[in-house]
Scaffold this motif. Structure first.
Motif, PDB file in Angstrom:
ATOM      1  N   VAL A   6       0.870  -1.176   0.000  1.00 33.04           N
ATOM      2  CA  VAL A   6       0.000   0.000   0.000  1.00 33.04           C
ATOM      3  C   VAL A   6       0.902   1.219   0.000  1.00 33.04           C
ATOM      4  N   THR A   7       0.735   2.058  -1.009  1.00 37.62           N
ATOM      5  CA  THR A   7       1.522   3.293  -1.097  1.00 37.62           C
ATOM      6  C   THR A   7       0.575   4.475  -1.164  1.00 37.62           C
ATOM      7  N   GLN A   8       1.202   5.614  -1.107  1.00 36.88           N
ATOM      8  CA  GLN A   8       0.398   6.836  -1.214  1.00 36.88           C
ATOM      9  C   GLN A   8      -0.309   6.891  -2.563  1.00 36.88           C
ATOM     10  N   LEU A   9       0.347   6.435  -3.597  1.00 40.84           N
ATOM     11  CA  LEU A   9      -0.226   6.421  -4.942  1.00 40.84           C
ATOM     12  C   LEU A   9      -1.447   5.522  -4.993  1.00 40.84           C
ATOM     13  N   THR A  10      -1.363   4.367  -4.430  1.00 44.08           N
ATOM     14  CA  THR A  10      -2.496   3.442  -4.478  1.00 44.08           C
ATOM     15  C   THR A  10      -3.627   3.904  -3.576  1.00 44.08           C
ATOM     16  N   MET A  11      -3.278   4.686  -2.552  1.00 44.28           N
ATOM     17  CA  MET A  11      -4.344   5.224  -1.697  1.00 44.28           C
ATOM     18  C   MET A  11      -5.069   6.371  -2.421  1.00 44.28           C
ATOM     19  N   ASP A  12      -4.296   7.222  -3.085  1.00 39.72           N
ATOM     20  CA  ASP A  12      -4.903   8.360  -3.779  1.00 39.72           C
ATOM     21  C   ASP A  12      -5.601   7.927  -5.072  1.00 39.72           C
TER      22      ASP A  12
END
Length: 191
Positions: A6-12
């Motif tokens: 889980v990364t910031q990219l996948t969260m956004d």
């Protein structure tokens, strides 16, 4: 791409979570690929749909405004003409008010009292001229007696007395009216 990372990219952008690392790098390097992926995103599609909807609404409003443009120009012109006419009438109103004040000035109590005082003086002068004319007429008359003075006939004397009394009566009435006016007891009657 693995589902446990889980990364910031996948969260956004959860829509991009299915792409591999290689796909993400290609996305950054290939403008056409980026555009294709970017425009397929549901948020972007919704934004473009909303933008198109707003564009259509604006276009509809613009068409409506253009349809009303001629009427609005005509209404503006009529309004300006009515405004100009109102200004013209306002100026005329001021002129008429001034004329009315000038006309009414002749009927103010002060002006009427001044006219009464002038008429008193004029009536006094008129009755004095009448008496003087009668006396001078008698001294220059053609029917002189031995003493050198003329004797007027009874009718001439009666006519003079009647005329002189009437002139003095008018004079005294005006004096009485003026006195009453000064005391605030004016009663206008012609007897």
């Amino acid at each position: 791409m693995s589902t446990d990372v889980v990364t910031q990219l996948t969260m956004d952008f959860p829509e991009l979570a299915y792409l591999s690392r290689q796909d993400l790098e290609d996305l950054l390097n290939d403008t056409n690929y980026f555009q294709a992926v970017f425009h397929s995103l549901p948020r972007v599609k919704a934004m473009y749909d909303a933008q198109a909807e707003l564009g259509n609404a604006n276009e509809s409003i613009a068409k409506n405004n253009l349809a009303l443009q001629e009427k609005l120009y005509k209404l503006r012109s009529e309004t300006q003409d009515a405004f100009n006419e109102a200004k013209s009438l306002e100026a005329r109103w001021k002129e008429l008010e001034k004329e009315q004040r000038d006309v009414y000035q002749r009927f103010t109590p002060q002006f009427l009292h001044m006219r009464l005082r002038h008429s008193i003086t004029a009536q006094d002068d008129a009755s004095e001229r009448l008496a003087t004319a009668f006396i001078q007429h008698q001294s220059l008359g053609p029917s002189e007696t031995q003493s050198g003075t003329a004797t007027p006939s009874g009718k001439e004397i009666d006519d003079f007395i009647k005329e002189f009394k009437e002139a003095r009566k008018i004079y005294h009435k005006r004096v009485i009216w003026s006195d009453r006016w000064s005391k605030g007891q004016v009663e206008w009657r012609e007897d």
